[in-house]
Write a protein that holds these residues in place. Sequence first.
Motif, PDB file in Angstrom:
ATOM      1  N   GLN A 128       0.805  -1.217   0.000  1.00  0.00           N
ATOM      2  CA  GLN A 128       0.000   0.000   0.000  1.00  0.00           C
ATOM      3  C   GLN A 128       0.844   1.276   0.000  1.00  0.00           C
ATOM      4  OE1 GLN A 128      -0.599  -2.686   1.888  1.00  0.00           O
ATOM      5  NE2 GLN A 128      -2.791  -2.923   2.381  1.00  0.00           N
ATOM      6  N   ALA A 131       1.270   3.644  -2.997  1.00  0.00           N
ATOM      7  CA  ALA A 131       0.290   4.695  -3.288  1.00  0.00           C
ATOM      8  C   ALA A 131       0.767   6.045  -2.765  1.00  0.00           C
ATOM      9  CB  ALA A 131      -1.066   4.342  -2.686  1.00  0.00           C
ATOM     10  N   ALA A 132       1.460   6.035  -1.636  1.00  0.00           N
ATOM     11  CA  ALA A 132       1.971   7.295  -1.094  1.00  0.00           C
ATOM     12  C   ALA A 132       3.012   7.896  -2.028  1.00  0.00           C
ATOM     13  CB  ALA A 132       2.570   7.063   0.291  1.00  0.00           C
ATOM     14  N   LEU A 135       1.112   9.293  -4.967  1.00  0.00           N
ATOM     15  CA  LEU A 135       0.422  10.530  -4.573  1.00  0.00           C
ATOM     16  C   LEU A 135       1.403  11.689  -4.504  1.00  0.00           C
ATOM     17  CD1 LEU A 135      -2.171  11.911  -3.603  1.00  0.00           C
ATOM     18  CD2 LEU A 135      -1.574  11.209  -1.274  1.00  0.00           C
ATOM     19  N   LEU A 167      -3.725   2.255  -4.013  1.00  0.00           N
ATOM     20  CA  LEU A 167      -3.917   3.171  -5.138  1.00  0.00           C
ATOM     21  C   LEU A 167      -5.368   3.574  -5.303  1.00  0.00           C
ATOM     22  CD1 LEU A 167      -1.395   1.412  -7.509  1.00  0.00           C
ATOM     23  CD2 LEU A 167      -1.198   3.772  -6.680  1.00  0.00           C
ATOM     24  N   SER A 168      -6.277   2.630  -5.001  1.00  0.00           N
ATOM     25  CA  SER A 168      -7.689   2.965  -5.096  1.00  0.00           C
ATOM     26  C   SER A 168      -8.090   4.011  -4.041  1.00  0.00           C
ATOM     27  CB  SER A 168      -8.488   1.675  -4.967  1.00  0.00           C
ATOM     28  OG  SER A 168      -9.338   1.710  -3.939  1.00  0.00           O
ATOM     29  N   ARG A 169      -7.379   4.006  -2.912  1.00  0.00           N
ATOM     30  CA  ARG A 169      -7.651   4.982  -1.846  1.00  0.00           C
ATOM     31  C   ARG A 169      -7.334   6.408  -2.306  1.00  0.00           C
ATOM     32  NH1 ARG A 169      -4.952   4.777   4.244  1.00  0.00           N
ATOM     33  NH2 ARG A 169      -5.655   6.848   4.904  1.00  0.00           N
ATOM     34  N   ILE A 170      -6.364   6.574  -3.195  1.00  0.00           N
ATOM     35  CA  ILE A 170      -6.028   7.926  -3.660  1.00  0.00           C
ATOM     36  C   ILE A 170      -6.629   8.208  -5.041  1.00  0.00           C
ATOM     37  CG2 ILE A 170      -3.884   7.949  -2.328  1.00  0.00           C
ATOM     38  CD1 ILE A 170      -2.395   7.571  -5.036  1.00  0.00           C
ATOM     39  N   MET A 172      -6.040   6.655  -7.916  1.00  0.00           N
ATOM     40  CA  MET A 172      -5.061   6.570  -9.000  1.00  0.00           C
ATOM     41  C   MET A 172      -5.348   5.340  -9.858  1.00  0.00           C
ATOM     42  SD  MET A 172      -2.395   7.843 -10.510  1.00  0.00           S
ATOM     43  CE  MET A 172      -1.729   9.018  -9.317  1.00  0.00           C
TER      44      MET A 172
END
Length: 436
Positions: A128, A131-132, A135, A167-170, A172
């Motif tokens: 995960q 994703a940071a 972002l 990635l889905s959390r941001i 992307m």
Amino acid sequence: MTPGLLVAAPRSSSGKTTVTLALMRALRRRGLRVQGAKCGPDYIDPAFHQAATGAPSVNLDSFAMPDALLDGVADLAMTDADLVVAEGSMGLFDGIVAQEGVTGANADIAARYGWPVILVLDVSGSAQSAAAVALGCAAYDPRIRIAGVILNKVASARHRRLVEAGLSRIGMPVLGALMRDAGLSLPERHLGLVQARETGDLDARLDRLADLAEAGIDLDAVLAAAASTGLPGGPTALPRPPGQRIAVASDAAFSFLYPHLEIGWRRAGAELVAFSPLADEAPGSDCDACWLPGGYPELHAGTLATAQGFLDGLRAFAKDKPVHGECGGYMVLGRSLEDAEGVTHPMAGLLPVETSYRARRLHLGYRVATLVAGCVLGEAGARLVGHEFHYASELTDAPAREIALAEATDAEGVPRGLAGHRDGHVTGSFFHLISG
């Protein structure tokens, strides 16, 4: 205008070249005319692009190229193409310390031409947290837009789910993924990848990459992400040739000639006549200039030292016609070249230079050079911009001003002293010319 996109990554060794070649070959299979481009001073990757697409690739460099040249080369890339696929170098934002737009970073090129970025994420050591990183890249520079990511070195289906959850959390988009596979790597040597012309199974490797792209990447989404190229609309220019009929050394020892130089010279009406020093060929007497590009002469020093036809012909040519050597070509114009085993080989002896590859030390970076005297590269005081990337060292002292080619600085203006040599019609230096 022809659409384009930029394949980039947060850092080096993320798999940009692998993904770029996979996309190029797969899209070419669809019948698209794909044009490659490489951000920054790289002369190896464009040859792989050409093998994948069937068309010469070009370099785009926001630091080394003035605007007119940069836009002229970008315009070349769009000619007769359905899509431009540009490959970044190093990390997306990595460049020199300079004002925005001229740092040499990949992001400058994406911003100048409005190309969306496809971010390659090497997720081999993360899940995960990837994703940071994505972002941060998306937020760092408001001039660019990241259209989505392609995951590289995915370990398993579960690993992919974890990465995609982040990635889905941001928000992307994930445009595809390539699994971890050591067999995807292209062979390397000290300057990077082994040259395309020396990779015997290159077509098979490219076809395998295309197979993986078709299986693991949403090519329709990649095509949809591309955006029309926006040229700023100012004047454009291409490099001027050093002669009308130019003898260019071309073989496994001499191959690092930037494509935009070669294309620009031809567009200006010059004829390039290839010859092979390794085959003991000399520059043609009907040529009016000779260019010895960089390459890997240190791997072929023994052969070059005994290529009497080449050496004698080069010396005869240099008596009344200009000869220029850059990096490897410069070494061959010198008196001797010491190879990695410590064996010293006599070279052409046209410049008072002795070089060695035995004690390897990396020399890397942009060079801004002001010519000390007029020569085939320009008038005295002319400003040239090039790039050094080599491990060889000069055994001889720095040149006196009366025989030096140029006064040099690095990209940030820090003096580098006198660089290169000149003697009669012969000139040479370790930096590869990009613009001047």
